[in-house]
Design a protein around this motif. Structure first.
Motif, PDB file in Angstrom:
ATOM      1  N   ASP A  97       0.766  -1.302   0.005  1.00 24.87           N
ATOM      2  CA  ASP A  97       0.052  -0.010   0.084  1.00 24.87           C
ATOM      3  C   ASP A  97       0.822   1.171  -0.137  1.00 24.87           C
ATOM      4  N   LYS A  98       2.049   1.212   0.018  1.00 25.01           N
ATOM      5  CA  LYS A  98       3.224   2.298  -0.044  1.00 25.01           C
ATOM      6  C   LYS A  98       3.093   2.988   1.276  1.00 25.01           C
ATOM      7  N   VAL A  99       2.642   2.559   2.223  1.00 24.31           N
ATOM      8  CA  VAL A  99       2.501   3.288   3.457  1.00 24.31           C
ATOM      9  C   VAL A  99       3.746   2.927   4.561  1.00 24.31           C
ATOM     10  N   LEU A 100       4.647   1.886   4.159  1.00 21.59           N
ATOM     11  CA  LEU A 100       5.860   1.667   4.641  1.00 21.59           C
ATOM     12  C   LEU A 100       6.851   1.448   3.887  1.00 21.59           C
ATOM     13  N   PRO A 101       8.142   1.891   4.373  1.00 20.62           N
ATOM     14  CA  PRO A 101       9.500   1.611   3.576  1.00 20.62           C
ATOM     15  C   PRO A 101       9.716   0.154   3.675  1.00 20.62           C
ATOM     16  N   GLU A 102      10.683  -0.315   2.835  1.00 17.04           N
ATOM     17  CA  GLU A 102      10.942  -1.556   2.630  1.00 17.04           C
ATOM     18  C   GLU A 102      12.072  -1.719   3.955  1.00 17.04           C
ATOM     19  N   ARG A 280       2.893   1.601  11.086  1.00 15.89           N
ATOM     20  CA  ARG A 280       2.441   2.533  10.165  1.00 15.89           C
ATOM     21  C   ARG A 280       3.011   4.104  11.070  1.00 15.89           C
ATOM     22  N   PHE A 281       2.663   3.940  12.314  1.00 17.24           N
ATOM     23  CA  PHE A 281       3.017   5.369  12.861  1.00 17.24           C
ATOM     24  C   PHE A 281       4.489   5.554  13.149  1.00 17.24           C
ATOM     25  N   VAL A 282       5.236   4.522  13.535  1.00 19.90           N
ATOM     26  CA  VAL A 282       6.527   4.866  13.824  1.00 19.90           C
ATOM     27  C   VAL A 282       7.476   4.961  12.565  1.00 19.90           C
ATOM     28  N   PHE A 283       7.066   4.448  11.479  1.00 20.80           N
ATOM     29  CA  PHE A 283       7.949   4.403  10.315  1.00 20.80           C
ATOM     30  C   PHE A 283       7.301   5.886   9.348  1.00 20.80           C
ATOM     31  N   ALA A 287       7.830   6.634   5.310  1.00 24.55           N
ATOM     32  CA  ALA A 287       7.017   6.120   4.349  1.00 24.55           C
ATOM     33  C   ALA A 287       6.893   6.866   2.927  1.00 24.55           C
ATOM     34  N   PRO A 288       6.665   6.163   1.981  1.00 25.55           N
ATOM     35  CA  PRO A 288       6.619   6.554   0.484  1.00 25.55           C
ATOM     36  C   PRO A 288       5.416   7.583   0.507  1.00 25.55           C
ATOM     37  N   GLU A 289       4.413   7.305   1.064  1.00 27.86           N
ATOM     38  CA  GLU A 289       3.268   8.547   0.990  1.00 27.86           C
ATOM     39  C   GLU A 289       3.670   9.829   1.891  1.00 27.86           C
ATOM     40  N   GLY A 291       6.912  10.286   3.580  1.00 27.99           N
ATOM     41  CA  GLY A 291       8.429  10.554   3.667  1.00 27.99           C
ATOM     42  C   GLY A 291       9.226  11.034   2.491  1.00 27.99           C
ATOM     43  N   PRO A 292      10.527  10.762   2.549  1.00 24.43           N
ATOM     44  CA  PRO A 292      11.043  11.368   1.472  1.00 24.43           C
ATOM     45  C   PRO A 292      11.019  10.830   0.098  1.00 24.43           C
ATOM     46  N   ASP A 293      10.467   9.903  -0.081  1.00 24.91           N
ATOM     47  CA  ASP A 293      10.190   9.273  -1.458  1.00 24.91           C
ATOM     48  C   ASP A 293       8.512   9.557  -1.805  1.00 24.91           C
ATOM     49  N   LYS A 294       8.029  10.251  -1.150  1.00 26.21           N
ATOM     50  CA  LYS A 294       6.562  10.493  -1.667  1.00 26.21           C
ATOM     51  C   LYS A 294       6.253  10.780  -3.236  1.00 26.21           C
ATOM     52  N   ASP A 295       7.224  11.635  -3.900  1.00 23.88           N
ATOM     53  CA  ASP A 295       7.269  12.092  -5.119  1.00 23.88           C
ATOM     54  C   ASP A 295       7.508  10.908  -6.168  1.00 23.88           C
ATOM     55  N   ASN A 296       7.819   9.685  -5.783  1.00 24.12           N
ATOM     56  CA  ASN A 296       8.386   8.450  -6.504  1.00 24.12           C
ATOM     57  C   ASN A 296       7.250   7.953  -7.096  1.00 24.12           C
TER      58      ASN A 296
END
Length: 296
Positions: A97-102, A280-283, A287-289, A291-296
């Motif tokens: 769902d792109k709400v956590l990083p790998e 979901r909270f601590v990361f 998270a892509p949505e 965090g720093p990768d949100k535009d990818n």
């Protein structure tokens, strides 16, 4: 051959063919491979100075084998023999769902077969003695030292774990240990998930420690998620609620926290939702949505 001898011979042949037929059927029965958790491997560490032999359940992200230069956040989970699968399922769903990083998830467990997990975990997850229980408990300091000096260096050496992105989670005694670690070595981890933590032990020992930490004015630069279950044992849940209510008053510098009571669940049943929401909270900052990768 008389009738009695003939009957005995027939019975002997029947027994022989029955046994061989059963053996043949057993040999011919298909042997199905056991189910295992994908992208997960077991690593056993050398026995440490305290005589503890730890086994790590290491769940690797999907890109680990192809993105050789990448370093990953790592989440350490107590009671890995029980909780790794629950945590990994929540993780994989939310990565989709792109709400956590790998990330790498490391379940902390013990090497060996037919182990008494109750007594083993009691030895090291609680910072205080567990009343009349014969666990030889109260060694959380030794376990935390082993995580810091043995387990973390091993994981970061073997699995390209990012030393700037370490997290810790656990349930019940594991949740208590998670909070103990936060109030002992807050710089060691950046996020904490404490599901139904046993904060009422020894007359709210953990809550007293939290208040002492607040008086010191020392920061806790981390994110914390704390849960209880609606149908916990009443005294157990009351202690969790006391800690949750104290958190806003303590005003730990740098700490971002969220609390929740999971409705409709008992003690162990709260793990799935606690871990899913806690992840979901601590990361959230990674998270892509959001965090720093949100535009990818």
């Amino acid at each position: 051959m008389n009738r009695r001898s003939l009957l005995a011979a027939c019975l002997s042949l029947a027994c022989y063919f029955g046994v061989t037929s059963a053996a043949h059927a057993q040999a011919a029965a298909p042997k199905y491979p056991p189910h295992s958790l994908d992208n997960t491997e077991l690593r056993v560490l050398p026995t440490n100075a305290d005589g503890r032999s730890y086994q790590l359940h290491v769940h690797l992200p999907a890109s680990f084998g192809t993105d050789k230069a990448r370093r990953y956040p790592v989440l350490f989970v107590t009671d890995g023999y029980w909780d790794l699968a629950t945590m990994a399922v929540s993780y994989n769903n939310q990565v989709y769902d792109k709400v956590l990083p790998e990330m790498i998830i490391v379940g902390l467990g013990y090497a060996g077969q037919n182990l008494d997990y109750g007594s083993m975990r009691g030895w090291e997850l609680s910072p205080v003695r567990l009343g009349m229980l014969n666990f030889g408990s109260g060694h959380a300091d030794k376990f935390l030292a082993s995580i810091e000096k043995d387990i973390i260096p091993f994981v970061e050496r073997e699995y390209r774990a990012d030393p700037a992105q370490r997290f810790l989670g656990g349930s019940s005694l594991g949740g208590l240990f998670t909070l103990y670690a936060m109030y002992t070595k807050p710089e060691l981890f950046k996020g904490y998930i404490a599901a139904s933590p046993a904060v009422g032990l020894d007359d709210d020992w953990l809550i007293r420690r939290a208040r002492d930490w607040a008086k010191s004015g020392k920061p806790i630069n981390a994110r914390l998620y704390v849960t209880g279950a609606e149908f916990e044992w009443p005294k157990f849940l009351a202690a969790i609620k006391r800690y949750q209510a104290a958190l806003p008053e303590l005003k730990h510098p740098g700490l971002t926290f969220q609390s929740r009571i999971i409705d409709g669940e008992r003690h162990a049943g709260t793990k799935a939702e606690s871990y899913a929401r806690g992840l979901r909270f601590v990361f959230a900052p990674l998270a892509p949505e959001t965090g720093p990768d949100k535009d990818n």
